[in-house]
Design a protein around this motif. Structure first.
Motif, short mmCIF file in Angstrom:
data_model
loop_
_atom_site.label_atom_id
_atom_site.label_comp_id
_atom_site.label_asym_id
_atom_site.label_seq_id
_atom_site.Cartn_x
_atom_site.Cartn_y
_atom_site.Cartn_z
N TYR A 1 6.09 3.60 38.94
CA TYR A 1 6.55 4.02 37.36
C TYR A 1 5.34 3.83 36.76
O TYR A 1 4.51 2.78 36.60
N ASN B 1 3.55 4.54 32.53
CA ASN B 1 3.73 4.38 31.26
C ASN B 1 2.59 4.98 30.56
O ASN B 1 1.47 4.41 30.51
N LEU C 1 12.81 -0.71 31.84
CA LEU C 1 13.84 0.29 32.57
C LEU C 1 14.68 -0.31 33.55
O LEU C 1 14.59 -1.35 34.07
N ASN C 2 16.03 0.10 33.26
CA ASN C 2 17.07 -0.28 33.95
C ASN C 2 17.29 0.54 35.44
O ASN C 2 17.19 1.89 35.06
N ARG D 1 15.63 -4.19 37.52
CA ARG D 1 14.84 -3.76 36.13
C ARG D 1 13.40 -3.98 36.39
O ARG D 1 13.02 -4.74 37.22
N ALA E 1 16.14 5.98 36.38
CA ALA E 1 15.61 4.89 35.45
C ALA E 1 16.05 5.32 34.09
O ALA E 1 16.02 6.43 33.51
N THR E 2 16.73 4.39 33.36
CA THR E 2 17.12 4.43 31.90
C THR E 2 16.38 3.39 31.02
O THR E 2 16.18 2.46 31.51
N ASP E 3 16.30 3.79 29.62
CA ASP E 3 15.81 2.84 28.77
C ASP E 3 16.95 1.94 28.28
O ASP E 3 18.13 2.05 28.72
N SER F 1 18.48 8.71 30.06
CA SER F 1 17.68 8.61 31.58
C SER F 1 16.29 9.30 31.07
O SER F 1 15.95 10.32 30.53
#
Length: 735
Positions: free
Chosen positions: A33, A35, A43-44, A63, A95-97, A102
């Motif tokens: 991931y 950023n 992220l979950n 996570r 991956a969700t915040d 999403s």
């Protein structure tokens, strides 16, 4: 990957994670991931794989926190030991915040043999850089956008097949490091039969350019490609307009042998609207801005001064009256304020040094208001700083040439088939180009409007571009590329009419003419507009009523003084009516039957005395195709007129009028067309006279003394009963 969501969040993930059949044990794959924001993001993570056995796809963590401007990894374990042999499974890592939105997807799968595709992005100095490329698989009609992070590298596991991986990337232009060029990078044919590496390498690009004999500036640019594989075709492109000063491409290492590949470059080049030079420097990156008052046509010398950021205080120490003023664009003084301050100081020309990459076309007048009372031009940063340095010298001068209306245009297209060669610079001249003498006869006093010429390449049913504001009054010389493609031109007179010309293929060295907005205006169709169609028992017929010569003509008059009515019928039964250019109806059955279409138009227009009323009646035969989904072009016979007119739309009293009839391309149920017949009236249709055909096939006018207009009634018929009868009241005037 959800590209839109990723861009909004500034976070993206590895595109794929895969394991093949027959693995001896669980396979582990890293998922990265990235950023790009200045704030850490948590992220979950979860796996969505509805049909996969429990535990086939397992994450090392549910996570992950991705640091600002950094990366974080989790491990995906793919365990196929409990799955039936030969069956494929797929899903995705979501991956969700913190708000459960999403922001990234990673496709996961267990399946047949796949190979690793490693992609590197490199800039002109060989350094890694981020990017996005289009991945296209053979047999697909749409590409997959793939993001490459700051490392400049990504890895994909893909099924064995043939792929195309190409990207448009901004590179330094030809006017210094702050100018922009647009490059096409990558490989259009990747035979993925083993692990493979592709490098999108900006250090290997070659310039794409077509030079011409006259001095020009590009007012439209485009780079595009078309890739056909596995029976499907994908086409995409990027229109760079004036922000970019050059086009580039990375040459291919081999020719394409699977399917077909074409890369094209398109330019519209015109005489520069404004040129600026000093005793030592010719500045070639000058762009006149929108919403300005152009200097009158001609060349002049102006004193040159520098006014810093263009603030009111910057003019306190200089005399700008009647001079050219150089200012730097900045965040403290708005564009409009810079222009207003220059006007207040009495400046004649404002030259703005851009503070951003490339060149921007900005508006300096009030929105929907009058233009600023000053000419304004933008220079890219590197060129502009050279001019600023010279403006600081005592007694500096600049030579300025203004050309508000372009006397010539080059519409250029270069393309390469199944390869991107190492040399893509060509020279075009009168021997390789076609000359088109264009006459615009706008009914508006100021000639306001616009036009554009569209290119149509083989194998594609659509194209790029759009009308550009241009005065549509007077004469212009156009030079057009020739090759295995066609062109069609469109033009509009603001608030009056929009015309669409037919598609034309030009021959090298040929010369032809095109006329716009003049008589005779009437209902007309050509191959660049919608064909009248029947699908099964459904008919849809779109016939604009105000075409002149070859173009079709759509009314843009919203005053209510221009009207059009259409009626479609069969055997006395009305199937449909329309009050603009479209009528729809259903046939009573699939068999061959006679039909009638009547189109009438009326207008009381202050801008023209001609074509005050028209009536066109088409009688035609039609039957449904054997395939109920097939499109059938209806056989509406088209009439065309030619007569020599002066600038006021008037003919000599004994001029020759030519009438020709033609079928639309691909029309069904057609026969051989006979010679058209013509009747003429010199009293708006109260009395008629059959026109006699003369040698050469035309008809001779015999206008009585005192007649002001000619009204025409023409007709034609083919051998299977398709007919047309067209009446145009006050078709043109008489001298």
């Amino acid at each position: 990957m959800d590209v839109d969501a990723a861009v909004r969040a500034g976070v993206y993930a590895s595109a794929t994670a895969y394991a093949p059949y027959g693995s001896t044990g669980p396979e582990q794959r890293p998922v990265t991931y990235t950023n790009t924001t200045g704030t850490a993001v948590t992220l979950n993570l979860s796996v969505a794989a509805t049909h996969a056995p429990e535990g086939m796809f397992r994450l090392s963590d549910s996570r992950v926190t991705v640091p600002a401007h950094g990366t974080a990894d989790v491990t995906l374990t793919i365990d196929g030991s409990g799955s039936p042999g030969g069956r494929s499974y797929s899903g995705q890592i979501l991956a969700t915040d913190a708000d459960a939105r999403s922001v990234a997807h990673t496709a996961v799968s267990l399946g047949p043999v796949r190979h690793k595709l490693t992609v590197h992005f490199k800039d002109a100095d060989g350094n890694p850089l981020p990017g996005v490329f289009d991945l296209l698989r053979s047999g697909d009609s749409e590409s997959l956008p793939v993001l490459v992070g700051d490392s400049g590298t990504t890895e994909l596991y893909l099924p064995e097949d043939t792929y195309s991986a190409l990207a448009f990337k901004t590179v330094p232009g030809v006017h210094g490091p702050h100018s922009w060029g647009m490059a096409l990078l990558g490989d259009p044919e990747i035979r993925l039969v083993k692990d493979t590496t592709v490098t999108f390498d900006a250090s290997r690009i070659e310039r794409i350019e077509t030079t011409v004999p006259q001095r020009t500036e590009a007012t439209y640019q485009r780079l595009d490609y078309q890739r056909s594989m596995g029976g499907m075709t994908y086409r995409t492109g990027l229109e760079t307009q004036t922000a970019y000063d050059s086009l580039w491409a990375q040459p291919t290492a081999h020719k394409v042998t699977h399917g077909d590949f074409r890369v094209s470059a398109r330019w519209r080049k015109e005489q520069p609207a404004l040129t600026v030079s000093t005793r030592t420097t010719d500045f070639t990156d000058v762009l006149r801005q929108d919403g300005v008052t152009a200097l009158p046509t001609g060349t002049r010398k102006l004193a040159l001064v520098f006014a810093g950021n263009g603030a009111d205080a910057d003019y306190a120490r200089i005399d700008a009256r009647g001079k050219a003023v150089v200012v730097r664009r900045n965040d403290d003084v708005a564009d409009g304020v810079q222009a207003a301050n220059a006007v207040a100081a009495g400046a004649r020309l404002l030259l703005v040094v851009n503070n951003e990459g490339g060149r921007a076309l900005r508006g300096y007048g009030e929105p929907f208001g009058p233009p600023v009372a000053l000419d304004v031009a933008l220079l890219s940063t590197d060129e502009g700083e050279k001019l600023a340095a010279q403006a600081k010298v005592r007694a500096a001068q600049v030579t300025v040439t203004s050309q508000p209306v372009n006397p010539y245009v080059y519409d250029l297209l270069s393309s390469w088939h199944n390869e991107i060669p190492t040399r893509m610079t060509t020279r075009a001249d009168s021997r390789s180009l076609a000359r088109v003498d264009v006459a615009f006869d706008s009914p508006l006093p100021d000639g306001s409007g616009g036009e554009f010429r569209y290119d149509w390449i083989p194998g594609s049913g659509w194209t790029f571009g759009g009308p550009q504001p241009e005065p549509v009054s007077g004469a212009r010389t156009d030079w057009v590329s020739t090759g295995d493609y066609r062109w069609n031109q469109e033009a509009y007179a603001s608030g009056v009419v929009y015309e669409i010309g037919a598609k034309t293929a030009y021959r090298p060295g040929s010369r032809q003419s095109e006329e716009w907005f003049g008589p005779i205006e009437r209902p007309h169709l050509n191959d660049a507009y919608r064909s009248p169609l029947r699908i099964g028992d459904s008919m849809a017929i779109d016939v604009p009523a105000w075409g002149s010569r070859d173009p079709i003509g759509l009314s843009q008059d919203d005053t209510g003084t221009t009207t059009q009515h259409m009626t479609l019928s069969q055997g006395g039964t009305t199937l449909g009516e329309g009050v603009f250019s479209l009528v729809e109806g259903r046939a009573p059955g699939p068999g061959k039957l006679p039909y009638r279409l009547v189109v009438t138009g009326e207008r009381e227009a202050p801008f023209t005395p001609y074509s005050s009323a028209t009536r066109t009646q088409w009688d035609f035969v039609s039957a449904a195709a054997a395939d109920p989904e097939a499109e059938t072009v209806l056989p509406l016979v088209q009439l065309d007129y030619r007569v020599e007119l002066d600038g006021a739309g008037r003919a000599k009293r004994h001029a020759t009028l030519t009438v020709t009839a033609a079928h639309l391309p691909d029309a069904a149920h057609v026969g051989h067309l006979g010679a058209p017949a013509l009747e003429l009236s010199y009293d708006d249709g109260r009395t008629w006279h059959r026109a006699d055909r003369i040698r050469g096939g035309g008809f001779r006018l015999d206008a009585p003394r005192g007649a002001e207009f000619v009204t025409v009634r023409a007709s034609a018929r083919d051998t299977v009963g398709n007919t047309v009868q067209q009446t145009v009241t006050r078709a043109f005037g008489l001298r």
